[in-house]
Enzyme design. Structure first.
Site, PDB file in Angstrom:
ATOM      1  N   ASN A  79       0.788  -1.034  -0.009  1.00 28.30           N
ATOM      2  CA  ASN A  79      -0.088   0.070  -0.087  1.00 28.30           C
ATOM      3  C   ASN A  79       1.034   1.305   0.077  1.00 28.30           C
ATOM      4  O   ASN A  79       0.215   2.425   0.235  1.00 28.30           O
ATOM      5  CB  ASN A  79      -1.053  -0.077   1.055  1.00 28.30           C
ATOM      6  CG  ASN A  79      -1.923  -1.282   1.243  1.00 28.30           C
ATOM      7  OD1 ASN A  79      -1.427  -2.190   1.933  1.00 28.30           O
ATOM      8  ND2 ASN A  79      -2.801  -1.237   0.482  1.00 28.30           N
ATOM      9  N   ILE A  87       1.125   6.881  -0.128  1.00 20.72           N
ATOM     10  CA  ILE A  87       0.516   5.852   0.708  1.00 20.72           C
ATOM     11  C   ILE A  87      -0.975   5.695   0.213  1.00 20.72           C
ATOM     12  O   ILE A  87      -1.782   6.764   0.095  1.00 20.72           O
ATOM     13  CB  ILE A  87       0.534   6.285   2.362  1.00 20.72           C
ATOM     14  CG1 ILE A  87       2.031   6.435   2.832  1.00 20.72           C
ATOM     15  CG2 ILE A  87      -0.204   5.430   3.142  1.00 20.72           C
ATOM     16  CD1 ILE A  87       1.973   7.548   3.895  1.00 20.72           C
ATOM     17  N   CYS A  88      -1.558   4.656   0.153  1.00 20.18           N
ATOM     18  CA  CYS A  88      -2.909   4.310  -0.058  1.00 20.18           C
ATOM     19  C   CYS A  88      -3.470   3.889   1.249  1.00 20.18           C
ATOM     20  O   CYS A  88      -3.471   2.725   1.726  1.00 20.18           O
ATOM     21  CB  CYS A  88      -3.092   3.200  -1.001  1.00 20.18           C
ATOM     22  SG  CYS A  88      -4.825   2.861  -1.391  1.00 20.18           S
ATOM     23  N   LEU A  89      -4.293   5.131   2.011  1.00 18.60           N
ATOM     24  CA  LEU A  89      -5.166   4.701   2.977  1.00 18.60           C
ATOM     25  C   LEU A  89      -6.297   5.513   3.141  1.00 18.60           C
ATOM     26  O   LEU A  89      -6.198   6.488   3.086  1.00 18.60           O
ATOM     27  CB  LEU A  89      -3.992   4.979   4.357  1.00 18.60           C
ATOM     28  CG  LEU A  89      -4.677   4.682   5.795  1.00 18.60           C
ATOM     29  CD1 LEU A  89      -4.806   3.201   5.952  1.00 18.60           C
ATOM     30  CD2 LEU A  89      -3.498   5.255   6.703  1.00 18.60           C
TER      31      LEU A  89
END
Lengths: 219, 564
Positions: A79, A87-89
């Site tokens: 991620n 960042i993929c959040l």
């Protein structure tokens, strides 16, 4: 005093006072709106022993719009972009809530390291690696932690000493790399292509060697 | 204009019918009017022509009125407040039937999903949340979730109680227990507010949050600021928070209207920037095959767009699916078409497009490995030893290869024929701003050099208006002609097209010619006459094409997506 400044100052102070969370927030320059957050890699993960730094930018409409965060320390995680640190959040995007703080967001990042979400990847190649062989992925992630985040490795604190093992960095098997190198291809090219094709673990059986060669012949 | 009278006779019977219906409608209630906007003619358009469509332009207030009546309907059925009914409808994308069905089924689940009540809303909760709440707020909260109660309240009474709740919430906390807003940490704040979920924040933070949602994210579905809390702010709450911030409140209302309009098939929002008008038109999907629903919103004559597709200009006489096909083709082809035409040839065996970027005339197709000569296009095997000099231009094999090639080139040529004319009119249209400026100058000049008044020189502007309008028609006639099957019908179409084009070019030349003070009077007469003629020719093209669609006269030379 403007609300954003008050809030950020309080958040920084709170974080300084709280020794138990092991989360640090430091100023980059004199502005409290550009910060560096850091935390240790969680125990029981390939990131254990590493120390990770995160670039934090506070937007004008903070806390009503989410903070902008990205990893400064290179990290091998589905991620997180292995190139840019993006960042993929969800809480950094639409699940953001104004009651979330820098500290709580950094803790969320830390827990993201414990539980990767390969089905919603930021870095597709890393995610593929994770899905194909978790043990191989963890080995690579550990190697990255050792090299970039100062984690403990076989070579002890061998950070920056000696040449980095490019094959291990890409999470590949050195026997596979040698096999194609022996055909006369350059090492870097072989690594690049094998990494892109996810030539790892059980997936090797799915990839025809001719296709690999074809891929390497492409300019 | 004269043409209007001419055609009105034909349609007299048709319109009488409509007039009767309008009378009926006048007696009907307001809600009936909204359900049937077809009967309300658009202001300004006196009598509908065959190529025109019935529609109604609505202002934001008109749409808000429609929304209000929907909300009131739900209020009266469920006995909930206006705020709750509004949230319910918005949650179900204004689908009344679905809302009623689901709500009757399980009101609690629906209320939670629509952000009206928090999920774990149980009677024990007030005790858990401490003594900070007055019991009266609990009571009023119950009134908000009216559905659980069997008694049906009158809407106004319910609204009042919800308001009293909000006011009650806005009071500062008790002095002995200072409450600091967990978002701004500003201990000087005294005014706190919360939704039914009791997550309290100061009014300033609510304001900043709502402003950021509304202005930055264009979001009207504003959930509570607490993490993972799905309770949604009611209109009353938003209004109360925003208070004096009329800009954000106005934008919020606009977003609500946009949300409503986007879920109504008979409504469409004007696509022009910062225009807040809506057009109501009840054309069915199926009739898009025969009608072109060009509408103009009430904000001005320039806000012209198609109700049936996304083209934001007048694409009459071409129907939506064909217009879309043409635009797609232009988008794909025009940029590269010229380059391909001048730089490439096709392999005479596999028809791959080949660029010769150097080397000799002995070509080997990379795809099918066919070897041929670039000059005569014949097979290379016939060239013997005369390697670099093709002297076999007239051989049969070479000729056949070239014929096949020219056939495929012809299709490109054909396309370019139509495209160039299309693009030409489009270009002229784009220059219309300049033309208007030039014309204005000329009109001023005329006033000085002749005794004509400002009113009397308006004929020039009228002529320019007409030219631009007709160029739009002409543009699209080329798209239409490209797809029309060859035959008598097409020829007739192209005759009309040619007549219009000639008339437009004549008039265009006339208005752009230099001014001679001597002959202004005759010029005026000439321009006026030709404007009338051009108008008439334009109507003929539009009328005839529209009639052709209704009669099913037009046949296409390629399958049109979206037509049965």
């Amino acid at each position: 005093m403007d609300a954003r400044l008050r809030r950020v100052n309080k958040e920084i102070a709170d974080c300084k006072n709280d020794k138990s969370s092991n989360i640090d927030i430091d100023l980059v320059d004199n502005s409290p709106f550009h910060l560096i957050g850091s935390f240790d890699g969680p125990e029981g993960t390939p990131y254990e022993g590493g120390h990770f730094e995160v670039d934090i930018v506070i937007p004008d409409s903070y806390p009503f719009q989410p903070v902008k965060m990205k990893f400064i320390t290179k990290i091998y995680h589905p991620n997180v972009s292995s190139a840019s640190g993006a960042i993929c959040l969800d809480i950094l995007k639409d699940a953001w809530s104004p009651v979330l703080t820098l500290k709580s967001t950094l803790i969320s990042l830390q827990s993201l390291l414990c539980s990767p979400e390969p089905r919603d990847p930021q870095d597709a190649e890393v995610a593929k690696h994770y899905m194909t062989s978790k043990s191989s992925f963890e080995e690579t992630a550990r190697y990255w932690t050792e090299i970039y985040a100062g984690g403990p490795g076989k070579a002890g604190k061998g950070k920056a000493s000696g040449p980095r093992d490019e094959i291990a960095m890409a999470g590949l098997d050195s026997a596979h790399v040698q096999q194609f190198q022996s055909l006369g291809f350059e090492k870097s090219k072989v690594i690049d292509v094998l990494r892109r094709m996810n030539y790892r673990g059980a997936n090797v059986a799915n990839i025809n060697d001719d296709r690999v060669v074809e891929e390497m012949l492409k300019p | 204009m004269s043409s209007a009278d001419e055609y009105s006779d034909d349609d007299a019977g048709y319109y009488d019918e409509d007039d009767d219906e309008m009378l009926v409608d006048d007696d009907g209630s307001a809600s009936e009017m909204e359900l049937d906007p077809m009967n309300d003619f658009h202001e300004g358009s006196s009598r509908r022509k065959i190529y025109e469509i019935d529609y109604e332009s609505l202002s934001q207030a008109d749409v808000e009125r429609q929304m209000k009546s929907e909300v009131e309907y739900i209020t009266s059925i469920f006995g909930v407040t206006v705020d709750v009914a509004s949230l319910l409808l918005r949650h179900f994308d204004w689908n009344k039937e679905k809302l009623i069905e689901k709500y009757m089924d399980n009101a609690t689940t629906v209320s939670v999903a629509a952000g009206i009540t928090p999920p774990e809303k149980a009677p024990k909760r007030p005790a858990a949340s401490g003594g900070r709440l007055h019991s009266s707020s609990e009571l009023s909260r119950e009134s908000l979730i009216g559905p659980r109660r069997s008694s049906r309240r009158v809407a106004s009474a319910a609204t009042k109680s919800s308001k009293s709740k909000l006011l009650e919430r806005a009071t500062p906390p008790r002095q002995d227990e200072p409450f600091v807003c967990p978002i701004c940490f500003d201990d000087t704040q005294t005014e706190f507010m919360s939704l039914v979920c009791d997550h309290k924040y100061c009014k300033g933070c609510w304001g900043a949050y709502i402003e950021s949602k509304v202005k930055t994210e264009a979001e009207s579905w504003i959930s509570c600021m607490a993490e993972d809390c799905d309770v949604v702010a009611t209109d009353t709450f938003v209004q109360q928070v925003l208070g004096e911030d009329k800009g954000t409140w106005g934008r919020f209302q606009e977003l609500l209207v946009r949300h409503y309009v986007s879920h109504r098939p008979e409504l469409k929002y004007c696509p022009y920037p910062s225009c807040t008008y809506t057009v109501s038109c009840s054309i069915s999907r199926a009739s898009l095959a025969t009608q072109v629903p060009i509408v103009t919103c009430g904000n001005g004559a320039t806000h012209k767009f198609c109700f049936g597709c996304n083209v934001d200009s007048d694409h009459r006489p071409v129907i939506c699916p064909v217009a879309k096909m043409w635009l797609q083709k232009c988008h794909d082809d025009s940029e590269t078409a010229n380059w391909i035409k001048s730089n490439t040839k096709e392999c005479s065996k596999c028809q791959s497009t080949i660029e010769k970027n150097g080397g000799c005339n002995h070509m080997t197709c990379k795809k099918c490995k066919y070897e041929f000569c670039w000059v005569c296009m014949g097979p290379w095997s016939e060239h013997g030893t005369s390697w670099y000099n093709c002297n076999r231009y007239d051989e049969k094999a070479s000729k056949d290869a070239r014929d096949a090639q020219s056939r495929s080139r012809a299709s490109l040529e054909r396309y370019l024929h139509y495209y160039n004319r299309w693009a030409n009119h489009e270009q002229s249209k784009k220059l219309s701003v300049e033309l208007y400026a030039k014309t204005e100058k000329k009109m001023e000049e005329m006033q000085i050099t002749s005794e004509l008044s400002w009113i009397e020189v308006q004929f020039m502007k009228k002529a320019v208006d007409e030219v631009i309008k007709c160029r739009t028609t002409l543009m699209w006639t080329y798209a239409m002609a490209y797809y029309l099957e060859f035959g008598n019908e097409k020829e007739l179409f192209e005759d009309n097209q040619r007549d219009l084009e000639r008339a437009v070019e004549d008039l265009s030349e006339l208005i752009e010619s230099p001014l001679d003070p001597e002959v202004i009077k005759t010029l005026r007469q000439k321009v006026t006459d030709r404007t009338v003629y051009v108008t008439k020719r334009n109507e003929i093209v539009l009328e005839d094409t529209a009639r052709g669609f209704l009669e099913g006269r037009w046949t296409w030379n390629s399958p049109v997506a979206g037509l049965d």
